[in-house]
Motif scaffolding. Structure first.
Motif, PDB file in Angstrom:
ATOM      1  N   ARG A 522     -35.015 -12.577   2.386  1.00 26.36           N
ATOM      2  CA  ARG A 522     -34.557 -12.099   3.698  1.00 26.36           C
ATOM      3  C   ARG A 522     -33.302 -12.839   4.149  1.00 26.36           C
ATOM      4  NH1 ARG A 522     -40.346 -12.187   4.496  1.00 26.36           N
ATOM      5  NH2 ARG A 522     -41.145 -10.052   4.762  1.00 26.36           N
ATOM      6  N   GLN A 523     -33.258 -14.144   3.919  1.00 27.70           N
ATOM      7  CA  GLN A 523     -32.117 -14.942   4.362  1.00 27.70           C
ATOM      8  C   GLN A 523     -30.837 -14.590   3.613  1.00 27.70           C
ATOM      9  OE1 GLN A 523     -33.646 -18.920   3.785  1.00 27.70           O
ATOM     10  NE2 GLN A 523     -34.332 -19.120   5.917  1.00 27.70           N
ATOM     11  N   LEU A 524     -30.951 -14.360   2.311  1.00 25.44           N
ATOM     12  CA  LEU A 524     -29.772 -14.074   1.500  1.00 25.44           C
ATOM     13  C   LEU A 524     -29.160 -12.720   1.834  1.00 25.44           C
ATOM     14  CD1 LEU A 524     -31.070 -15.477  -1.903  1.00 25.44           C
ATOM     15  CD2 LEU A 524     -29.109 -16.343  -0.613  1.00 25.44           C
ATOM     16  N   VAL A 539     -46.359  -7.262   1.034  1.00 23.30           N
ATOM     17  CA  VAL A 539     -44.975  -7.683   1.256  1.00 23.30           C
ATOM     18  C   VAL A 539     -44.308  -6.659   2.162  1.00 23.30           C
ATOM     19  CG1 VAL A 539     -42.744  -8.097   0.177  1.00 23.30           C
ATOM     20  CG2 VAL A 539     -44.829  -8.859  -0.964  1.00 23.30           C
ATOM     21  N   ASP A 540     -43.718  -7.132   3.250  1.00 22.86           N
ATOM     22  CA  ASP A 540     -43.156  -6.220   4.255  1.00 22.86           C
ATOM     23  C   ASP A 540     -41.704  -6.612   4.538  1.00 22.86           C
ATOM     24  OD1 ASP A 540     -42.715  -4.416   6.255  1.00 22.86           O
ATOM     25  OD2 ASP A 540     -44.235  -5.175   7.624  1.00 22.86           O
ATOM     26  N   VAL A 541     -40.763  -5.830   3.969  1.00 21.48           N
ATOM     27  CA  VAL A 541     -39.334  -6.051   4.225  1.00 21.48           C
ATOM     28  C   VAL A 541     -38.777  -4.779   4.842  1.00 21.48           C
ATOM     29  CG1 VAL A 541     -37.088  -6.607   3.242  1.00 21.48           C
ATOM     30  CG2 VAL A 541     -39.153  -7.610   2.253  1.00 21.48           C
ATOM     31  N   ARG A 542     -38.313  -4.880   6.076  1.00 19.28           N
ATOM     32  CA  ARG A 542     -37.849  -3.697   6.803  1.00 19.28           C
ATOM     33  C   ARG A 542     -36.325  -3.665   6.887  1.00 19.28           C
ATOM     34  NH1 ARG A 542     -42.444  -1.923  10.913  1.00 19.28           N
ATOM     35  NH2 ARG A 542     -44.201  -2.857   9.818  1.00 19.28           N
ATOM     36  N   GLY A 543     -35.823  -2.441   7.093  1.00 20.13           N
ATOM     37  CA  GLY A 543     -34.393  -2.277   7.291  1.00 20.13           C
ATOM     38  C   GLY A 543     -33.613  -2.307   5.996  1.00 20.13           C
ATOM     39  N   SER A 590     -52.754   1.541  -7.693  1.00 15.45           N
ATOM     40  CA  SER A 590     -51.837   0.415  -7.891  1.00 15.45           C
ATOM     41  C   SER A 590     -50.385   0.845  -7.733  1.00 15.45           C
ATOM     42  CB  SER A 590     -52.045  -0.205  -9.287  1.00 15.45           C
ATOM     43  OG  SER A 590     -53.323  -0.772  -9.398  1.00 15.45           O
ATOM     44  N   LEU A 591     -50.029   2.010  -8.293  1.00 12.05           N
ATOM     45  CA  LEU A 591     -48.651   2.494  -8.155  1.00 12.05           C
ATOM     46  C   LEU A 591     -48.319   2.737  -6.689  1.00 12.05           C
ATOM     47  CD1 LEU A 591     -46.026   3.423  -9.537  1.00 12.05           C
ATOM     48  CD2 LEU A 591     -46.975   5.742  -9.557  1.00 12.05           C
ATOM     49  N   ASN A 592     -49.258   3.325  -5.958  1.00 11.83           N
ATOM     50  CA  ASN A 592     -49.017   3.570  -4.532  1.00 11.83           C
ATOM     51  C   ASN A 592     -48.748   2.280  -3.766  1.00 11.83           C
ATOM     52  OD1 ASN A 592     -49.048   6.320  -4.376  1.00 11.83           O
ATOM     53  ND2 ASN A 592     -51.216   6.492  -3.889  1.00 11.83           N
ATOM     54  N   GLN A 593     -49.419   1.204  -4.163  1.00 16.51           N
ATOM     55  CA  GLN A 593     -49.173  -0.074  -3.513  1.00 16.51           C
ATOM     56  C   GLN A 593     -47.737  -0.531  -3.754  1.00 16.51           C
ATOM     57  OE1 GLN A 593     -50.793  -2.248  -1.483  1.00 16.51           O
ATOM     58  NE2 GLN A 593     -52.316  -0.663  -1.171  1.00 16.51           N
ATOM     59  N   GLY A 594     -47.270  -0.420  -4.992  1.00 18.72           N
ATOM     60  CA  GLY A 594     -45.902  -0.809  -5.288  1.00 18.72           C
ATOM     61  C   GLY A 594     -44.887   0.050  -4.562  1.00 18.72           C
ATOM     62  N   VAL A 595     -45.126   1.366  -4.555  1.00 21.61           N
ATOM     63  CA  VAL A 595     -44.230   2.298  -3.874  1.00 21.61           C
ATOM     64  C   VAL A 595     -44.168   1.987  -2.378  1.00 21.61           C
ATOM     65  CG1 VAL A 595     -43.905   4.729  -3.240  1.00 21.61           C
ATOM     66  CG2 VAL A 595     -44.555   4.120  -5.580  1.00 21.61           C
ATOM     67  N   GLY A 596     -45.284   1.527  -1.822  1.00 20.52           N
ATOM     68  CA  GLY A 596     -45.355   1.234  -0.395  1.00 20.52           C
ATOM     69  C   GLY A 596     -44.446   0.116   0.073  1.00 20.52           C
ATOM     70  N   ASP A 601     -40.426   1.356   7.717  1.00 22.03           N
ATOM     71  CA  ASP A 601     -40.063   1.671   9.088  1.00 22.03           C
ATOM     72  C   ASP A 601     -39.475   3.075   9.115  1.00 22.03           C
ATOM     73  OD1 ASP A 601     -37.830   1.583  11.398  1.00 22.03           O
ATOM     74  OD2 ASP A 601     -39.423   0.161  11.899  1.00 22.03           O
ATOM     75  N   GLU A 602     -39.540   3.746  10.257  1.00 22.01           N
ATOM     76  CA  GLU A 602     -39.059   5.130  10.328  1.00 22.01           C
ATOM     77  C   GLU A 602     -37.552   5.242  10.114  1.00 22.01           C
ATOM     78  OE1 GLU A 602     -38.832   5.295  15.238  1.00 22.01           O
ATOM     79  OE2 GLU A 602     -40.267   6.543  14.147  1.00 22.01           O
ATOM     80  N   ARG A 603     -36.827   4.127  10.246  1.00 27.55           N
ATOM     81  CA  ARG A 603     -35.384   4.155  10.016  1.00 27.55           C
ATOM     82  C   ARG A 603     -35.002   3.709   8.605  1.00 27.55           C
ATOM     83  NH1 ARG A 603     -36.326   2.091  14.959  1.00 27.55           N
ATOM     84  NH2 ARG A 603     -36.251  -0.039  14.160  1.00 27.55           N
ATOM     85  N   ASP A 604     -35.972   3.234   7.830  1.00 28.86           N
ATOM     86  CA  ASP A 604     -35.679   2.756   6.473  1.00 28.86           C
ATOM     87  C   ASP A 604     -35.237   3.899   5.568  1.00 28.86           C
ATOM     88  OD1 ASP A 604     -36.394   0.261   7.253  1.00 28.86           O
ATOM     89  OD2 ASP A 604     -38.166   0.078   5.972  1.00 28.86           O
ATOM     90  N   ARG A 605     -34.330   3.579   4.644  1.00 25.56           N
ATOM     91  CA  ARG A 605     -33.920   4.515   3.611  1.00 25.56           C
ATOM     92  C   ARG A 605     -33.904   3.758   2.289  1.00 25.56           C
ATOM     93  NH1 ARG A 605     -28.663   7.114   4.081  1.00 25.56           N
ATOM     94  NH2 ARG A 605     -29.614   8.947   3.132  1.00 25.56           N
ATOM     95  N   GLY A 606     -34.244   4.456   1.191  1.00 24.38           N
ATOM     96  CA  GLY A 606     -34.239   3.744  -0.076  1.00 24.38           C
ATOM     97  C   GLY A 606     -34.568   4.613  -1.259  1.00 24.38           C
ATOM     98  N   VAL A 607     -34.456   4.002  -2.448  1.00 23.97           N
ATOM     99  CA  VAL A 607     -34.691   4.687  -3.713  1.00 23.97           C
ATOM    100  C   VAL A 607     -35.802   3.980  -4.479  1.00 23.97           C
ATOM    101  CG1 VAL A 607     -33.708   5.247  -5.967  1.00 23.97           C
ATOM    102  CG2 VAL A 607     -32.334   5.542  -3.907  1.00 23.97           C
TER     103      VAL A 607
END
Length: 648
Positions: A522-524, A539-543, A590-596, A601-607
């Motif tokens: 998060r810091q980097l 593990v919860d990383v938002r934004g 298990s895959l669903n956990q990784g995908v999660g 967050d509702e504003r998150d975007r990603g691949v």
């Protein structure tokens, strides 16, 4: 009677629902709060389960807001509540953040307690003993013990979670952590101020108790806490991260023996001999022989590299060594019996050693055809496990009808069906609900299974393919990537190659604790983190800090796993297919956990990139796709690069 009246039942439903409305307590206290229909639906289902004392199994997708959805009706009910989590992180978030905030909003003030496994608490007696014998300690360990001793005079609860002056992986902690094997109970000079005992007293006096699944099962199944029953009877039990329960139940309805505990007990006998019973040299002779036998046995087991105990017992030398070890332990127990009454400490060790020896006998005999017998290897010691292949019957007795049981997680269903979870835990009657995430996955998330991938069974080619894919994605995402692996071997091989291909900070599991690595990530702000199972969940990383998640392959359990082999044989005897009955469902969850990890967050975007083309060219791949969030899909890495470059 402990039953809500019709009037109070109606009040609970109304108050719970109103809390989530515009103008309700949440909107008054939470900035930019917006009501979510799925959250209200979950709260209504939890209210009903509490009122009717029924079982509720509910999958709540990421973004439903399940924590508040179960806490608000539970708190408003005024009932005795236990909330059990699968991780220490969530346990602490509930106790230190979510519960205080909600209690203030709702203007409620029940007594609340946080209770962890006893190894999380300082044992003052062990600390004193270590400091008394400090001359023989490593300087680093001694330095940490002195820091802990200073903290011990300031802490109110003795919980290592509040200890910041010493690393959470410090060797010193294992020397002074509370344990049942080393606890002398009421004979302890610190009994009145014992942190573990005081934590238990607070829990018994609390209206709301936050625990973890391991502690809950240890209390209800083993009754093995050292303080009789640890938790009070409760009206409502809520399991968050409930997908972890089946595997944890196997552990507690089975049996495990730590050879480290056995070694520590034997060394304790030597210590008692030196301090109290120097007139009995046979104690030293026989105990030393047991320690030597145990070490030789360890060496043979470690050299084999085999984890299936039934296979190991086919080795004549190892089998003979096992029975010889047991014979020496029984001889030592006979000698200890002759000294009964001479030393309270020795009597205590005799009792504990007798329990361990009996467990070891059962393990060596290996007689239960409905269980797997396995060896888990540690650094110097191992855990011997007897794991039942089916715990449904035992769980059925555990989840009594006098309590409202709520089971929730973001990953419980297979192909929109929750029956695998309910059958595994023997939950015969329950309300079952699947609530989809309110997030717009189609617009905000892209799933890519790149074309031209090699077979995952070809290790070298799979490493090259993954590195090629990862370099493109990482550069497009400007770091900000998780790469999740199903094996340490693959992780380490990819890490070596990536170091010379990317110019972003690379964080590798094992370089520090999970918490420290996540803090650095998060810091980097532009880091790439490589991890295995520990990072697939919790593990919860938002934004924009996390824009890309790459998974090396579908997380099927190893066919050589001892418990899987035992379950597969049982399923085959019933005429069913082990792959579709066991392996596939477990891999989907298990895959669903990784995908999660990707969209938090509702504003998150990603691949999300999955480097395993079996999901698209094998028939069973549809089971995975049907259970994943409804992301847009592509096989074109150019589209991935474009998508990632647009995330600002």
């Amino acid at each position: 009677m402990n039953v809500l009246t019709n009037k109070s039942s109606q009040r609970l439903h109304i108050d719970s629902q109103q809390a989530f409305d515009d103008g309700g307590v949440l909107s008054k206290h939470i900035r930019a709060y917006r009501p979510r229909l799925v959250q209200k639906q979950m709260a209504a289902a939890v209210s009903t389960a509490i009122i009717e004392k029924t079982n509720l199994v509910i999958e709540a997708g990421t973004g439903v807001g399940k924590t508040f959805a179960y806490l608000i009706p539970a708190l408003l009910s005024g009932k005795q509540i236990i909330v059990s989590t699968g991780s220490k992180n969530l346990q602490e978030q509930l106790f230190f953040k979510d519960l205080p905030a909600l209690l203030e909003m709702l203007d409620l003030s029940p007594k609340v307690a946080l209770l962890k496994g006893r190894s999380n608490y300082l044992c003052q007696d062990l600390l004193d003993k270590q400091l008394e014998g400090c001359d023989s300690l490593d300087p680093k360990v001694l330095d940490d013990l002195l820091r802990i001793n200073q903290w011990a005079g300031q802490t109110r609860d003795g919980d290592f979670g509040g200890l910041t002056s010493v690393s959470e992986n410090a060797d010193a902690l294992t020397l002074i952590a509370s344990s049942r094997e080393k606890c002398s109970g009421k004979q302890c000079p610190h009994h009145d101020v014992c942190f573990t005992r005081k934590a238990r007293v607070r829990a018994m006096d609390a209206k709301v108790i936050v625990v973890n699944h391991h502690l809950f099962f240890a209390d209800r199944v083993l009754k093995d806490t050292g303080f009789a029953d640890l938790l009070p009877d409760s009206d409502v039990v809520i399991f968050d991260e409930a997908h972890l329960l089946p595997d944890i139940a196997v552990t507690y309805f089975g049996q495990q023996i730590s050879t480290r505990s056995l070694n520590e007990l034997l060394n304790h006998v030597l210590e008692i001999y030196r301090l109290e019973l120097r007139d009995s040299p046979q104690l030293q002779t026989l105990t030393t022989l047991c320690i030597s036998q145990l070490q030789d046995w360890h060496n043979q087991v470690f050299d084999s590299g085999e984890s299936d105990w039934r296979v190991l017992m086919g080795n004549r030398d190892l089998s003979g060594h096992s029975w010889s070890l047991l014979q020496e332990l029984e001889s030592l127990l006979s000698l200890l019996a002759n000294h009964q009454g001479r030393s309270q400490a020795l009597d205590d060790v005799q009792e504990k050693l007798n329990v361990l020896t009996n467990k070891l006998t059962v393990f060596f005999q290996c007689e239960n055809a409905q269980a797997a017998y396995s060896v888990d290897f540690g650094h110097r010691y191992c855990i011997l496990r007897i794991s039942p292949i089916n715990v449904a019957r035992e769980c059925r007795n555990l989840f009594d009808s006098q309590t409202a049981w709520v089971f929730t997680s973001a990953t419980l269903q297979i192909n929109q069906d929750l029956s695998l979870f309910t059958k595994g835990l023997g939950i015969d009657k329950s309300q079952q609900i699947i609530l989809d995430s309110p997030f717009d996955y189609r617009a905000h998330a892209l799933l890519c299974v790149p074309r031209h991938l090699s077979k995952v069974s070809n290790h070298e080619a799979a490493v090259s393919d993954l590195v090629d894919v990862a370099v493109k994605a990482i550069n497009a995402a400007k770091g900000r990537t998780f790469i999740l692996f199903t094996s340490h071997r693959m992780m380490n091989a990819v890490a070596v190659r990536l170091q010379s291909h990317i110019h972003y900070p690379l964080l590798l599991q094992g370089q520090g604790s999970k918490q420290n690595l996540m803090k650095k990530f998060r810091q980097l702000g532009n880091a790439v983190l490589l991890g295995t199972g520990a990072f697939w969940e919790g593990v919860d990383v938002r934004g924009r800090l996390l824009s890309c998640v790459i998974i090396d392959k579908l997380p099927f359990v190893s066919p050589n796993d001892t418990l899987y082999k035992a379950r597969a044989e049982s399923v085959s005897r019933d005429g069913r297919d082990p792959f579709t009955s066991i392996s596939l469902p477990q891999a989907v969850i298990s895959l669903n956990q990784g995908v999660g990890r990707l969209i938090r967050d509702e504003r998150d975007r990603g691949v999300l990139i999955l480097c395993d083309n079996r999901i698209v060219n094998r028939e069973y791949g549809q089971a995975f796709l049907n259970s994943l969030p409804p992301m847009s899909r592509t096989r074109d890495m150019d589209k991935v690069v474009d998508f990632l470059q647009q995330i600002k």
